[in-house]
Design a protein around this motif. Structure first.
Motif, PDB file in Angstrom:
ATOM      1  N   VAL A  72       0.834  -1.211   0.000  1.00  0.00           N
ATOM      2  CA  VAL A  72       0.000   0.000   0.000  1.00  0.00           C
ATOM      3  C   VAL A  72       0.865   1.256   0.000  1.00  0.00           C
ATOM      4  CG1 VAL A  72      -1.707   1.326   1.296  1.00  0.00           C
ATOM      5  CG2 VAL A  72      -1.935  -1.154   1.129  1.00  0.00           C
ATOM      6  N   THR A  73       1.896   1.295   0.841  1.00  0.00           N
ATOM      7  CA  THR A  73       2.726   2.499   0.924  1.00  0.00           C
ATOM      8  C   THR A  73       3.568   2.697  -0.337  1.00  0.00           C
ATOM      9  OG1 THR A  73       4.361   1.220   2.200  1.00  0.00           O
ATOM     10  CG2 THR A  73       2.821   2.591   3.437  1.00  0.00           C
ATOM     11  N   ASN A  74       4.057   1.606  -0.939  1.00  0.00           N
ATOM     12  CA  ASN A  74       4.793   1.739  -2.197  1.00  0.00           C
ATOM     13  C   ASN A  74       3.899   2.289  -3.304  1.00  0.00           C
ATOM     14  OD1 ASN A  74       7.283   0.863  -1.301  1.00  0.00           O
ATOM     15  ND2 ASN A  74       6.928  -1.272  -1.824  1.00  0.00           N
ATOM     16  N   TRP A  75       2.674   1.773  -3.353  1.00  0.00           N
ATOM     17  CA  TRP A  75       1.720   2.250  -4.356  1.00  0.00           C
ATOM     18  C   TRP A  75       1.402   3.744  -4.159  1.00  0.00           C
ATOM     19  CZ3 TRP A  75      -3.697   3.445  -3.456  1.00  0.00           C
ATOM     20  CH2 TRP A  75      -4.395   3.758  -4.627  1.00  0.00           C
ATOM     21  N   GLY A  76       1.154   4.130  -2.913  1.00  0.00           N
ATOM     22  CA  GLY A  76       0.878   5.534  -2.618  1.00  0.00           C
ATOM     23  C   GLY A  76       2.059   6.423  -2.965  1.00  0.00           C
ATOM     24  N   GLY A  77       3.269   5.963  -2.617  1.00  0.00           N
ATOM     25  CA  GLY A  77       4.467   6.742  -2.912  1.00  0.00           C
ATOM     26  C   GLY A  77       4.685   6.937  -4.398  1.00  0.00           C
ATOM     27  N   ILE A  78       4.563   5.869  -5.169  1.00  0.00           N
ATOM     28  CA  ILE A  78       4.763   5.962  -6.614  1.00  0.00           C
ATOM     29  C   ILE A  78       3.684   6.829  -7.267  1.00  0.00           C
ATOM     30  CG2 ILE A  78       4.696   4.605  -8.764  1.00  0.00           C
ATOM     31  CD1 ILE A  78       6.198   2.398  -7.200  1.00  0.00           C
ATOM     32  N   SER A  79       2.453   6.738  -6.768  1.00  0.00           N
ATOM     33  CA  SER A  79       1.359   7.557  -7.314  1.00  0.00           C
ATOM     34  C   SER A  79       1.688   9.042  -7.209  1.00  0.00           C
ATOM     35  CB  SER A  79       0.051   7.273  -6.562  1.00  0.00           C
ATOM     36  OG  SER A  79      -0.349   5.938  -6.715  1.00  0.00           O
ATOM     37  N   ILE A 154      -3.703   2.442 -12.131  1.00  0.00           N
ATOM     38  CA  ILE A 154      -4.377   3.501 -11.368  1.00  0.00           C
ATOM     39  C   ILE A 154      -3.358   4.555 -10.922  1.00  0.00           C
ATOM     40  CG2 ILE A 154      -5.652   4.011  -9.244  1.00  0.00           C
ATOM     41  CD1 ILE A 154      -6.859   1.168  -9.466  1.00  0.00           C
ATOM     42  N   ALA A 155      -2.172   4.113 -10.485  1.00  0.00           N
ATOM     43  CA  ALA A 155      -1.129   5.043 -10.033  1.00  0.00           C
ATOM     44  C   ALA A 155      -0.712   5.999 -11.146  1.00  0.00           C
ATOM     45  CB  ALA A 155       0.084   4.257  -9.528  1.00  0.00           C
ATOM     46  N   VAL A 156      -0.573   5.473 -12.367  1.00  0.00           N
ATOM     47  CA  VAL A 156      -0.227   6.319 -13.525  1.00  0.00           C
ATOM     48  C   VAL A 156      -1.332   7.363 -13.745  1.00  0.00           C
ATOM     49  CG1 VAL A 156       0.129   6.342 -16.028  1.00  0.00           C
ATOM     50  CG2 VAL A 156       1.203   4.567 -14.629  1.00  0.00           C
ATOM     51  N   GLY A 157      -2.583   6.922 -13.632  1.00  0.00           N
ATOM     52  CA  GLY A 157      -3.702   7.844 -13.783  1.00  0.00           C
ATOM     53  C   GLY A 157      -3.694   8.930 -12.725  1.00  0.00           C
ATOM     54  N   ILE A 158      -3.423   8.554 -11.477  1.00  0.00           N
ATOM     55  CA  ILE A 158      -3.366   9.524 -10.382  1.00  0.00           C
ATOM     56  C   ILE A 158      -2.287  10.572 -10.652  1.00  0.00           C
ATOM     57  CG2 ILE A 158      -2.830   9.840  -7.930  1.00  0.00           C
ATOM     58  CD1 ILE A 158      -3.938   6.981  -7.493  1.00  0.00           C
ATOM     59  N   GLY A 159      -1.098  10.108 -11.053  1.00  0.00           N
ATOM     60  CA  GLY A 159       0.020  11.016 -11.314  1.00  0.00           C
ATOM     61  C   GLY A 159      -0.298  12.037 -12.388  1.00  0.00           C
ATOM     62  N   GLY A 160      -0.984  11.602 -13.451  1.00  0.00           N
ATOM     63  CA  GLY A 160      -1.323  12.515 -14.538  1.00  0.00           C
ATOM     64  C   GLY A 160      -2.406  13.512 -14.166  1.00  0.00           C
TER      65      GLY A 160
END
Length: 566
Positions: A72-79, A154-160
């Motif tokens: 969870v934390t890795n996903w949040g960090g990368i996002s 989803i993380a890529v979408g969040i970042g954009g």
């Protein structure tokens, strides 16, 4: 007629056809509302998935508690880290409109894939009794691969989306017009309000759907919300105001560094007038002596003279003094940036181990059982309450007694960091009590006879801390960064969240390696570990970090005063 044209059309914005934007038919609140809808649905979908993800990992995919936390934390960090690269893409190539459009669809695709993975039998391991987690079959390689593809899509979408929504929203208001400039101030208030509303809906309604109806409906609802948001956003295409891609400030920082390294063997001239400068007197920044190595980027060589005479420019070789000073200003805020990362380690515990704690405790209010992830509603409520009390009570009192408008941004951060320490201390005390009950019961008991509402104080304290840290950071990074680098300073602020999550992952991994064996702090089942000691360790690290932060803040203020005096 010429004056009328100037008032009708906006000089630095165009409409969807590329013509000068008409003030009466483009921009304003109607356009901003369509953009805010994207932020509302993105926040709702992201939080609905993220806050309750740890229970899905442990309860459905059967991953150990510490592994679930790090995922969870890795996903949040990368996002959040991807928002930095999304910003470069938006500022230099795609523009904000197309960046939001593309990445909203990417986000929707990821949540759709996640929803599908919860109902296809081959994409999840067999069900088992959650009290016997050590004997459950963990998700295999294929199942985890599909899960990761969905999650990081989803993380890529969040970042954009995150890097462009606020900027595109402010593009709809003309800062040269007093009326629209005032409206833009309200846009920021409504922007944070929409974020909070989306989060509250996520941690209550949508998490309830996941836990009490079905995960596929919970994640499917997120997909539908993003589809709806994208449709509303695209419907406003003709009304939006668009601005030209001017390039990313991050590129400017790299240009100064590369130019300084290229000219590292040169000596800085004694006459500062010989350094290269292209900005007008009104916009230029005077040279400062700090980080003088970077001044070499503005040294004019013979080859540069020929380039200047021809009217061409090579920014990777020669930079103006003002551009160099802008980079220096960004470097000065780095110690504050580094010492605010630790707060988000505390934040990470609220969406990982604290949720696992709640899932092992009684959560009933009468016949209604509160979902474990919904305890983050207390976290969000505390943010809003803390900011409300600060605006309505503290600021008026401060103004009356000291004649100033409340705490400075650095004082806000100090207060927030101090409150976050108390949150971890309280969490450790509560966990000690929970573990005491767990050890007195059978190992097959999945729900302990202790109220989950004992966790409320740690959520409230962590939320209040975030209210002060987040608002203080945002104010600090925007006011202390140069005018031309407001976008990159916002991205830099978001990276504190990213690195906080990464640091949480690193701490969990280190604790697992050091304590593995008979005294394992973070085993597969938290009832058999020492989460109280882990929380105590986080509190200790936060205390050390607070000391470093106070030193950094004192250094920053001293350097700022020296520059102002000179």
């Amino acid at each position: 007629m010429e004056v009328r044209d100037k008032t009708m059309f906006i000089s630095d914005a165009v409409d969807y056809k590329g013509a000068p934007a008409n003030r009466s038919t483009t921009g304003g609140w109607l356009s901003a509302a369509s953009i805010l809808t994207v932020e509302l649905c993105e926040r709702l979908s992201t939080m609905a998935i993220g806050v309750n993800l740890v229970t899905y990992l442990q309860g459905t995919l059967h991953t150990p508690s510490a592994t679930s936390s790090t995922i969870v934390t890795n996903w949040g960090g990368i996002s959040f880290l991807l928002s930095l690269f999304g910003g470069i893409l938006a500022d230099s190539f795609l523009g904000r409109y197309w960046t939001i459009t593309i990445f909203a669809n990417v986000h929707m695709l990821g949540s759709c894939l996640l929803a599908i993975s919860t109902v296809v039998p081959n994409l999840r391991p067999p069900r088992c009794d959650p009290s016997l987690l050590n004997n459950c079959i963990e998700a295999n390689g294929l199942q985890m691969a599909v899960f990761y593809i969905a999650l990081y899509t989803i993380a890529v979408g969040i970042g954009g989306i995150k890097c462009s929504v606020s900027g595109f929203g402010t593009d709809q208001f003309d800062q040269k017009d007093d009326n629209e400039k005032a409206q833009m101030a309200y846009f920021f208030n409504r922007f944070y309000f929409f974020i909070s509303i989306g989060t509250l809906l996520a941690v209550t309604v949508f998490i309830y759907i996941q836990d009490k109806v079905a995960r596929v409906w919970g994640y499917g609802s997120c997909t539908i919300m993003m589809l709806l948001a994208t449709a509303i956003f695209l419907s406003g295409k003709r009304r939006y105001r668009y601005k030209e891609c001017l390039g990313s400030p991050i590129v400017q920082i790299l240009q100064v560094l590369v130019a300084a390294i290229r000219k590292r063997k040169l000596k800085i001239p004694s006459n500062m007038q010989q350094l290269y400068e292209t900005h007008s007197d009104e916009s230029r920044i005077a040279r400062t002596r700090q980080y003088s190595f970077l001044d070499k980027a503005a040294i004019v060589e013979n080859e540069d003279d020929l380039m200047i005479e021809s009217g061409s420019s090579k920014p990777w070789r020669l930079c103006s003094v003002t551009k160099v000073e802008e980079v220096k200003m960004m470097i000065r805020i780095l110690p504050i940036w580094a010492t605010t990362i630790m707060y988000y380690v505390v934040h990470a515990q609220m969406i990982t181990f604290a949720v696992l704690q709640a899932s092992s405790m009684r959560r009933s209010i009468g016949s209604f059982e509160v979902p474990a992830g919904s305890f983050n509603a207390f976290f969000i409520g505390a943010i809003l309450l803390a900011l409300g009390i600060y605006d309505r009570v503290i600021i008026p009192l401060w103004k009356k007694k000291k004649g100033t408008l409340g705490l400075t941004n650095l004082q806000k951060i100090t207060l927030g960091l101090a409150i976050s320490i108390s949150s971890m201390v309280v969490a450790a005390v509560v966990e000690t009590k929970r573990l005491k009950v767990a050890k007195s019961r059978s190992t097959t008991v999945s729900i302990l006879p202790v109220s989950a509402f004992l966790l409320v104080p740690q959520f409230v304290l962590a939320g209040a801390a975030e209210g002060f840290v987040y608002s203080g950071q945002l104010d600090f990074f925007l006011t202390e960064s140069p005018k031309g680098m407001k976008a990159v300073s916002t991205s830099l602020f978001l990276t504190t969240i990213a690195f906080g999550f990464f640091l949480s992952t690193a701490i969990v991994s280190i604790i697992r390696k050091v304590t593995q064996g008979s005294h394992d702090w973070l085993p597969a089942n938290i009832n058999h570990g020492r989460l109280d000691l882990f929380y105590g360790f986080i509190a200790l690290l936060s205390c050390i970090n607070l000391g470093l932060y106070l030193c950094s803040a004192k250094w920053f203020l001293r350097k700022k005063m020296q520059i102002l005096n000179s």
